[in-house]
Design a protein around this motif. Structure first.
Motif, mmCIF file in Angstrom:
data_model
loop_
_atom_site.group_PDB
_atom_site.id
_atom_site.type_symbol
_atom_site.label_atom_id
_atom_site.label_comp_id
_atom_site.label_asym_id
_atom_site.label_seq_id
_atom_site.Cartn_x
_atom_site.Cartn_y
_atom_site.Cartn_z
ATOM 1 N N LEU A 48 15.372 1.292 17.246
ATOM 2 C CA LEU A 48 14.039 0.877 16.795
ATOM 3 C C LEU A 48 14.170 -0.318 15.843
ATOM 4 C CD1 LEU A 48 12.297 4.302 16.016
ATOM 5 C CD2 LEU A 48 12.075 2.885 18.072
ATOM 6 N N LEU A 49 13.333 -1.312 16.044
ATOM 7 C CA LEU A 49 13.311 -2.460 15.128
ATOM 8 C C LEU A 49 12.198 -2.224 14.106
ATOM 9 C CD1 LEU A 49 14.349 -5.269 14.334
ATOM 10 C CD2 LEU A 49 12.670 -6.253 15.899
ATOM 11 N N ILE A 50 12.602 -2.157 12.847
ATOM 12 C CA ILE A 50 11.650 -1.859 11.770
ATOM 13 C C ILE A 50 11.512 -3.089 10.882
ATOM 14 C CG2 ILE A 50 11.143 -0.305 9.832
ATOM 15 C CD1 ILE A 50 13.178 1.677 11.224
ATOM 16 N N ALA A 51 10.298 -3.625 10.790
ATOM 17 C CA ALA A 51 10.070 -4.823 9.974
ATOM 18 C C ALA A 51 9.461 -4.406 8.641
ATOM 19 C CB ALA A 51 9.158 -5.793 10.708
ATOM 20 N N ASP A 52 10.133 -4.752 7.570
ATOM 21 C CA ASP A 52 9.594 -4.511 6.226
ATOM 22 C C ASP A 52 8.779 -5.741 5.836
ATOM 23 O OD1 ASP A 52 9.122 -4.437 3.513
ATOM 24 O OD2 ASP A 52 11.092 -3.648 2.986
ATOM 25 N N GLU A 53 7.451 -5.596 5.918
ATOM 26 C CA GLU A 53 6.572 -6.731 5.579
ATOM 27 C C GLU A 53 5.792 -6.435 4.304
ATOM 28 O OE1 GLU A 53 5.413 -9.703 7.612
ATOM 29 O OE2 GLU A 53 6.405 -9.334 9.535
ATOM 30 N N VAL A 54 6.411 -5.621 3.431
ATOM 31 C CA VAL A 54 5.758 -5.299 2.160
ATOM 32 C C VAL A 54 5.472 -6.585 1.378
ATOM 33 C CG1 VAL A 54 6.170 -4.215 -0.095
ATOM 34 C CG2 VAL A 54 6.615 -2.947 2.009
ATOM 35 N N MET A 55 6.414 -7.515 1.425
ATOM 36 C CA MET A 55 6.228 -8.758 0.671
ATOM 37 C C MET A 55 5.672 -9.865 1.571
ATOM 38 S SD MET A 55 9.105 -9.869 -2.026
ATOM 39 C CE MET A 55 8.784 -11.082 -3.290
ATOM 40 N N GLY A 62 1.583 -17.566 5.930
ATOM 41 C CA GLY A 62 0.733 -18.441 6.748
ATOM 42 C C GLY A 62 0.459 -17.866 8.127
ATOM 43 N N ALA A 63 0.848 -16.608 8.326
ATOM 44 C CA ALA A 63 0.488 -15.856 9.539
ATOM 45 C C ALA A 63 0.154 -14.454 9.039
ATOM 46 C CB ALA A 63 1.660 -15.806 10.517
ATOM 47 N N TRP A 64 -0.557 -13.655 9.849
ATOM 48 C CA TRP A 64 -0.899 -12.311 9.345
ATOM 49 C C TRP A 64 0.380 -11.581 8.940
ATOM 50 C CZ3 TRP A 64 -5.137 -10.058 7.568
ATOM 51 C CH2 TRP A 64 -6.357 -10.657 7.854
ATOM 52 N N PHE A 65 1.381 -11.646 9.825
ATOM 53 C CA PHE A 65 2.683 -11.053 9.501
ATOM 54 C C PHE A 65 3.767 -12.068 9.818
ATOM 55 C CE2 PHE A 65 -0.164 -7.510 9.999
ATOM 56 C CZ PHE A 65 0.097 -6.822 8.829
ATOM 57 N N ALA A 66 4.871 -12.003 9.086
ATOM 58 C CA ALA A 66 5.945 -12.991 9.278
ATOM 59 C C ALA A 66 6.475 -12.951 10.706
ATOM 60 C CB ALA A 66 7.070 -12.745 8.270
ATOM 61 N N ALA A 129 -11.526 -7.719 4.795
ATOM 62 C CA ALA A 129 -12.789 -8.404 5.099
ATOM 63 C C ALA A 129 -12.809 -9.789 4.446
ATOM 64 C CB ALA A 129 -13.978 -7.564 4.626
ATOM 65 N N VAL A 130 -12.369 -9.859 3.186
ATOM 66 C CA VAL A 130 -12.339 -11.160 2.489
ATOM 67 C C VAL A 130 -11.333 -12.093 3.179
ATOM 68 C CG1 VAL A 130 -11.730 -12.336 0.330
ATOM 69 C CG2 VAL A 130 -13.091 -10.242 0.261
ATOM 70 N N MET A 131 -10.183 -11.536 3.551
ATOM 71 C CA MET A 131 -9.178 -12.388 4.201
ATOM 72 C C MET A 131 -9.733 -12.994 5.490
ATOM 73 S SD MET A 131 -5.510 -10.531 3.670
ATOM 74 C CE MET A 131 -4.663 -11.936 4.375
ATOM 75 N N GLU A 132 -10.492 -12.193 6.226
ATOM 76 C CA GLU A 132 -11.065 -12.699 7.477
ATOM 77 C C GLU A 132 -12.217 -13.664 7.194
ATOM 78 O OE1 GLU A 132 -9.942 -8.987 10.451
ATOM 79 O OE2 GLU A 132 -12.008 -9.202 9.745
ATOM 80 N N ASP A 138 -5.337 -18.840 7.470
ATOM 81 C CA ASP A 138 -5.330 -20.279 7.811
ATOM 82 C C ASP A 138 -5.131 -21.111 6.550
ATOM 83 O OD1 ASP A 138 -5.812 -19.654 10.433
ATOM 84 O OD2 ASP A 138 -7.979 -19.976 10.315
ATOM 85 N N HIS A 139 -5.824 -20.683 5.482
ATOM 86 C CA HIS A 139 -5.734 -21.422 4.223
ATOM 87 C C HIS A 139 -4.293 -21.420 3.702
ATOM 88 C CE1 HIS A 139 -7.051 -23.113 0.443
ATOM 89 N NE2 HIS A 139 -6.406 -22.165 -0.200
#
Ligand SMILES: Cc1ncc(COP(=O)(O)O)c(C=O)c1O
Length: 250
Positions: A48-55, A62-66, A129-132, A138-139
């Motif tokens: 299993l590939l587990i991505a830690d995207e806590v940070m 600049g993307a929802w997830f790295a 909601a604010v992020m969207e 994008d910002h």
């Protein structure tokens, strides 16, 4: 990695955990192909590939997830910090359907006192909601391009800057005593009078950032404006001018 997997025996490895862009240990942006290679390695051996995207998650890069930068889909993805913009504590785990399905039949023997706390979940929904609405991802990508150029500019003008790296609004400046030897301005896991003075200068100037060992981060809020970013970098510029005096040569 393939050799290590073979050495340990793929059947002994349940999962491979990776921070797609390593954070605290230095904003290490992997070269294109690295995460795709990990995905292929895990697929080949049933790991299993587990991505830690806590940070790195929720727009920081600049993307929802790295992982989105390399179109890699992990099997499990961990999240926290940006999920509620850190106003309320919340962590979350995302699972691919096949793993989630497993737990619809088999109970997950884990529990937390405040799991799925309604206040934290409400804060997460409001944050998303604010992020969207404000297009913050994008910002972050657009302002991140400016930050990359401001970082590159610091590297050209300050001899104390040994390296800069960034992706989106996730950035770091590494300081050295000499550009020839790349001797860090503070030792691994240690401090130095110069780094203490720089941290003090930043705080006195109203710039609050994470200063650690011989480096400091440039991870502004995703709402930062171009003017505010330039203002922050002007403070960094003045701080580095003081640190430059400690550079021996090169
Ligand atoms: C990349 C990364 N993973 C995991 C954690 C731990 O997260 P938590 O405190 O939500 O368990 C942190 C916390 O700083 C982190 O930066």
């Amino acid at each position: 990695l393939e050799e290590i997997v073979q050495l340990e025996g793929p059947q002994t490895i349940a999962g491979l955990i990776v921070e797609p862009v390593t954070g605290t240990n230095g904003v290490l942006v992997p070269p294109d192909g690295y995460l795709q290679g990990l995905r292929a390695l895990c697929d080949k051996h049933g790991i299993l590939l587990i991505a830690d995207e806590v940070m790195s998650g929720f727009g920081r890069t600049g993307a929802w997830f790295a992982v989105d930068h390399w179109q890699v889909v992990p099997d499990i993805l961990t999240m926290a910090k940006g999920l509620t913009s850190a106003y309320v504590q919340l962590g979350a785990v995302g699972l691919r359907q096949k793993i989630a399905d497993h737990f619809s039949a088999v109970p997950f023997p884990g529990g937390l006192t405040y799991g799925s706390h309604p206040v934290a979940c409400a804060a997460a929904l409001a944050t998303l909601a604010v992020m969207e609405d404000d297009r913050l991802v994008d910002h972050a990508r657009e302002t991140g391009a400016l930050m990359a150029s401001l970082l590159a500019d610091l590297a050209t003008r300050h001899p104390s800057v040994g390296a800069v790296r960034s992706i989106g609004l996730f950035g770091i400046v590494e300081l050295v005593r000499s550009r020839e030897t790349l001797e860090p301005l503070a030792p691994f896991n240690g401090g130095s009078p110069e780094m203490t003075a720089l941290g003090k200068f930043f705080r006195e100037e109203g710039l609050y950032t994470f200063v650690r060992w011989n480096y400091f981060f440039t991870n502004p809020p995703l709402t930062i404006t171009e003017t505010e970013l330039r203002e922050g970098f002007a403070i960094i510029d003045r701080g580095l001018a003081i640190v430059d005096a400690s550079v021996t040569s090169g």
